[in-house]
Design an enzyme around this catalytic site. Structure first.
Site, PDB file in Angstrom:
ATOM      1  CG  ASP A 161       2.713  -1.624  -6.338  1.00 10.18           C
ATOM      2  OD1 ASP A 161       2.492  -0.407  -6.270  1.00 10.18           O
ATOM      3  OD2 ASP A 161       1.891  -2.490  -5.980  1.00 10.18           O
ATOM      4  CG  HIS A 162       3.572   0.085  -2.506  1.00 14.44           C
ATOM      5  ND1 HIS A 162       3.024   1.128  -1.795  1.00 14.44           N
ATOM      6  CD2 HIS A 162       2.524  -0.678  -2.900  1.00 14.44           C
ATOM      7  CE1 HIS A 162       1.703   0.976  -1.749  1.00 14.44           C
ATOM      8  NE2 HIS A 162       1.374  -0.088  -2.427  1.00 14.44           N
ATOM      9  CD  GLU A 187      -0.902   3.709  -8.934  1.00 15.16           C
ATOM     10  OE1 GLU A 187      -1.310   3.281 -10.035  1.00 15.16           O
ATOM     11  OE2 GLU A 187      -1.083   3.115  -7.858  1.00 15.16           O
ATOM     12  CE  LYS A 206      -1.997  -5.557   1.568  1.00 19.59           C
ATOM     13  NZ  LYS A 206      -1.687  -4.893   0.312  1.00 19.59           N
ATOM     14  CG  HIS A 231      -2.731   0.667  -4.212  1.00 18.59           C
ATOM     15  ND1 HIS A 231      -1.383   0.615  -3.973  1.00 18.59           N
ATOM     16  CD2 HIS A 231      -2.893   1.397  -5.331  1.00 18.59           C
ATOM     17  CE1 HIS A 231      -0.749   1.312  -4.913  1.00 18.59           C
ATOM     18  NE2 HIS A 231      -1.635   1.791  -5.741  1.00 18.59           N
TER      19      HIS A 231
HETATM   20 ZN    ZN Z   1      -0.751  -0.298  -2.301  1.00 21.47          ZN
END
Ligand code: ZN
Length: 496
Positions: free
Chosen positions: A162-163, A276, A318, A351
């Site tokens: 991810d990221h 992605e 978050k 996300h």
């Molecule tokens: Zn994200």
């Protein structure tokens, strides 16, 4: 496999049992420690090559009992193909990041509880959070492997690196067996374009890396300027300001994604992987016209991707529910989902998707199955809920420490909690402690301080980390139950 062989309690984790031609496979847990058990018949003897552990001859064949080690995890992925991450395509999917590496059994149970219909990603971590938790891509992969094996999930999995920001990130995760590569060109997005006037948009556009974009400004204008594109219910019109704003804001990001995508293709060779694109961690929202422009340009540059995470309107903080106008979000998601169907189809990726309970029905309705839900830190919060239940004193200590760290640690996150609004650790009785995790401010405070909690050292080494792991390993059922209940609420809105 005979039960009780070599004194092992093979019934301790019955769902792990698997058969392949020539061998039986299982996990046991003894005093909190996982052990791999393999019984290979004569014709499967070669399956033990590459595994480590003690072997003995039994009546049924050769028995190996070995540690839950990196070497054995790699061998398991070689021999049991359901453990090997693979592309999930456009199936409805969910990524369940796990910062501590003990959450996969609970995640598997939640996916099962909603009756399939969700293609799961259990190994998922951003490079940033690997750094914060001191884990490597292979450790993230191995922890998920053991959890998947323990629960006997054989319906296939993806694994999300991810990221990713640089080609080096891609290579490290490719080597560890990840299958989904989330390219984050956030640093290349120029959010100031949102409020820039036409003359500065012209200057920003002129300064784009045209060679990398394999384009010229003249050609770009010719493709878009004054044109209107019909996408389902939308009419996307590119006047000069709209076109230049999209190009100025996302032009460098498009070039970066193309570069990273090509690097991924080259490095992956013949291996099937998917990509992605995520611009969710940027300052300003992605307008539908900008999404359309980005997708058109990526197509022009030959990039293929399976999901895209726009920055939606409102606030996706978050570990807490959506903050903003749900009707405006629905209009926004309807537009982005229409573009994703038209330009792909690819999935919309959500996300910071933890705990967005008011968003799930909207996303499910608008994306019509073309959706990927991504959660990460909420599993850590369920770990803390488990700790609050079994060791209130430790939880109270972690919470007090998190309150002290919050103002520093919040810097790289989208959060708005105030320490002054979070309950005081001493003011909450033991029985009510788990409830701290349901208070908005305390929840965000605990969410963003996980790296500090894991890294903090005292006179005798790590201050919390060892005890946190010891407790979770000693109470795997309590942790799995908390996770299952929490994730069922995340996944249920997306099935059927
Ligand atoms: Zn994200």
């Amino acid at each position: 496999m005979p039960v009780g062989i070599a004194g092992l309690d093979l019934d301790s984790l019955p769902r792990s049992r698997a058969s392949t031609p020539g061998a039986e496979w299982a996990l046991t847990r003894q005093a909190g420690v996982l052990r791999l058990v393999v019984l290979a018949r004569a014709e499967g003897r070669h399956l033990l090559d590459g595994l480590e552990g003690e072997t003995t001859s039994e009546t049924g064949g050769t028995l190996l009992v070995g540690p839950a080690s990196p070497r054995n995890a790699a061998a398991l992925r070689r021999h049991l193909d359901w453990l090997r991450p693979r592309p999930l395509g456009t199936r409805t999917s969910a990524g369940m990041g796990d910062r501590l590496g003990l959450a996969t059994p609970g995640h598997v149970r939640a996916v099962r509880a909603v009756g399939g219909g969700i293609a799961p990603v259990f190994a998922q971590q951003s490079i940033r959070e690997m750094a914060r938790t001191g884990r490597t891509p292979i450790e993230v992969m191995d922890d998920a492997t053991w959890g998947i094996f323990e629960e006997g999930w054989k319906e296939g999995v993806g694994a999300d690196a991810d990221h990713l920001k640089s080609p080096v990130d891609v290579d490290g995760c490719l080597a560890a067996g990840f299958s989904l590569f989330t390219i984050d060109p956030g640093e290349q997005v120029d959010s100031s374009a949102d409020t820039a006037d036409t003359s500065s948009l012209r200057a920003k556009t002129a300064a784009l890396p045209w060679a990398d974009l394999e384009d010229t400004e003249t050609a770009l204008r010719k493709r878009f300027l004054g044109r209107t594109f019909t996408v389902e219910h939308l009419r996307i019109r590119f006047d000069e300001a709209t076109l230049l704003r999209a190009a100025a804001k996302y032009g460098r990001a498009v070039a970066h994604v193309a570069k990273m995508g090509r690097h991924l293709c080259r490095s992956a060779g013949g291996r099937a992987v998917e990509l992605e694109v995520s611009v969710d961690e940027t300052e300003t929202a992605t307008a539908p016209a900008e999404h359309y422009w980005v997708a058109s340009e990526l197509v022009r540059l030959g990039v293929s991707w399976v999901s895209l995470a726009p920055r939606f309107v409102g606030r996706f903080e978050k570990g807490v529910d959506y903050i903003g106008d749900l009707a405006a979000l629905e209009t926004d998601m309807a537009a982005h989902a229409a573009i994703a169907r038209e330009m792909g189809p690819y999935k919309l990726s959500l996300h910071s998707g933890s705990d967005k309970f008011s968003v799930y029905p909207i996303a499910a309705r608008q994306a019509r199955g073309l959706v990927h839900l991504k959660t990460a830190g909420t599993s850590y919060l369920e770990a803390l809920r488990t700790v609050a239940g079994v060791d209130p004193a430790l939880f109270r200590e972690i919470y007090a420490f998190a309150r002290e760290r919050y103002e520093t640690d919040r810097a790289s996150y989208h959060v708005s909690a105030g320490v002054d609004r979070a309950p005081l650790p001493a003011a909450v009785g033991d029985a009510a402690l788990a409830g701290v995790l349901d208070q908005f401010d305390a929840r965000e405070i605990l969410h963003v301080t996980f790296g500090s909690v894991l890294k903090e050292t005292g006179p005798d080494g790590p201050r919390f980390k060892g005890e946190l792991y010891r407790l979770l390993r000693a109470h795997p059922e309590a942790y799995a139950r908390n996770l299952e209940a929490h994730f069922e609420r995340h996944l249920r809105p997306f099935v059927g």
